[in-house]
Scaffold this motif. Structure first.
Motif, PDB file in Angstrom:
ATOM      1  N   UNK A 152       0.952  -1.310   0.007  1.00  0.00           N
ATOM      2  CA  UNK A 152       0.043  -0.033   0.003  1.00  0.00           C
ATOM      3  C   UNK A 152       1.047   1.220   0.002  1.00  0.00           C
ATOM      4  N   UNK A 153       0.303   2.333   0.579  1.00  0.00           N
ATOM      5  CA  UNK A 153       1.048   3.728   0.431  1.00  0.00           C
ATOM      6  C   UNK A 153       2.289   3.666   1.352  1.00  0.00           C
ATOM      7  N   UNK A 154       2.518   2.664   2.201  1.00  0.00           N
ATOM      8  CA  UNK A 154       3.842   2.198   2.940  1.00  0.00           C
ATOM      9  C   UNK A 154       4.903   1.972   2.197  1.00  0.00           C
ATOM     10  N   UNK A 155       4.699   1.661   0.922  1.00  0.00           N
ATOM     11  CA  UNK A 155       5.714   1.457  -0.096  1.00  0.00           C
ATOM     12  C   UNK A 155       6.615   2.737  -0.232  1.00  0.00           C
TER      13      UNK A 155
ATOM     14  N   UNK B 241      -6.262   3.215   8.349  1.00  0.00           N
ATOM     15  CA  UNK B 241      -5.812   2.075   7.846  1.00  0.00           C
ATOM     16  C   UNK B 241      -4.359   1.899   7.711  1.00  0.00           C
ATOM     17  N   UNK B 242      -3.636   3.048   7.594  1.00  0.00           N
ATOM     18  CA  UNK B 242      -2.297   3.038   7.278  1.00  0.00           C
ATOM     19  C   UNK B 242      -1.155   3.059   8.432  1.00  0.00           C
ATOM     20  N   UNK B 243      -1.671   3.368   9.464  1.00  0.00           N
ATOM     21  CA  UNK B 243      -0.732   3.503  10.574  1.00  0.00           C
ATOM     22  C   UNK B 243       0.185   2.458  11.007  1.00  0.00           C
ATOM     23  N   UNK B 244      -0.501   1.291  11.292  1.00  0.00           N
ATOM     24  CA  UNK B 244       0.262   0.008  11.609  1.00  0.00           C
ATOM     25  C   UNK B 244       0.928  -0.384  10.304  1.00  0.00           C
ATOM     26  N   UNK B 245       0.620  -0.124   9.012  1.00  0.00           N
ATOM     27  CA  UNK B 245       1.337  -0.755   8.037  1.00  0.00           C
ATOM     28  C   UNK B 245       2.759   0.142   7.751  1.00  0.00           C
ATOM     29  N   UNK B 246       2.643   1.415   8.167  1.00  0.00           N
ATOM     30  CA  UNK B 246       3.644   2.411   7.942  1.00  0.00           C
ATOM     31  C   UNK B 246       4.751   1.934   9.068  1.00  0.00           C
TER      32      UNK B 246
END
Length: 254
Positions: free
Chosen positions: A180-183, A219-224
């Motif tokens: 996702x955006x964590x890329x 949705x992105x906090x844990x992924x980052x």
């Protein structure tokens, strides 16, 4: 001279992609930069693919692919990073939030400084934000401060997708895993952790004029955080097994 590739992920961008591609093409033609524009249609549900088909008649450097799945910003960019043919590659957004003139500056700085990457920053002297939502600004500054402290870098805009990498750099930071955006932080932090050279230059950002942002902050906090910890572990516990100098190349960071 280097051939420049631009990877643009596009999901439901029928309202923006034509202006983005045409503007980019006109600017790169003006500055006589050999290039290709690689748009990855991320299985859009609107008319993005039809718009791209029509654009190919006007923009001769445009190639596009459809990523049938799995889908997501990271998957789409990674798909494009497997398809580009240039000597260097930039990641840009489909909504014209990134300025093509800034890309020209990135390209020339890469040639002038002979570095592996050029990173943009919207938060140094010369950087510019136009209609940036305040809540995103606050979250962005907090996130980048944490990233700087954890990784031990002065670079202050790791979450910014707009960067330019040499082909060898992209090969050297594999495998990429963020879907996702964590890329965005995986690309920049692996570059830093693995010892590739980079220059930071100011760039501008403007809010999209059409369509809806695909970034879902909740949705992105844990992924980052996962990617940040992954890069932290590599930096401090891999014993340099993945660093550029292990590959017998210069690892000096500018």
């Amino acid at each position: 001279m280097l051939k420049l590739s631009i990877v643009i992920p596009a999901y439901n961008e029928e309202g923006s992609i034509a202006e983005t591609v045409q503007t980019l093409y006109e600017v790169l033609q003006k500055y006589k930069i050999d290039h290709e524009i690689v748009v990855i249609n991320d299985n859009s549900k609107d008319n993005t693919i039809q718009v791209l088909q029509g654009l190919q008649q006007q923009v001769h450097s445009l190639v596009y692919y459809t990523n049938d799945g799995p889908n997501g910003f990271g998957y789409a960019v990674r798909y494009g990073l497997e398809k580009f043919s240039g000597d260097c590659v930039a990641v840009m957004m489909a909504d014209l939030s990134d300025d093509p003139v800034d890309l020209v500056r990135f390209y020339h700085r890469m040639l002038e400084d002979n570095v592996d990457c050029v990173f943009g920053s919207r938060f140094i002297k010369g950087g510019k934000l136009i209609d940036y939502p305040f809540h995103k600004f606050v979250i962005n500054r907090m996130a980048n401060t944490i990233i700087r402290m954890v990784i031990g870098t002065r670079y202050n805009d790791a979450t910014n997708a707009f960067k330019l990498y040499k082909k060898e750099t992209i090969a050297g930071i594999q495998p990429l895993m963020a879907p996702h955006f964590n890329l965005t932080i995986e690309l920049s932090l692996k570059t830093i952790v693995r010892g590739y050279t980079y220059t930071v230059v100011p760039n501008s950002w403007r809010n999209r004029k059409a369509g809806v942002s695909k970034l879902k902050i909740r949705e992105m906090g844990s992924r980052y955080f996962f990617i940040l910890m992954y890069c932290f572990i590599e930096k401090f516990f891999s014993r340099g097994d993945y660093k550029k100098n292990i590959l017998h190349t210069d690892s000096k960071v500018k």
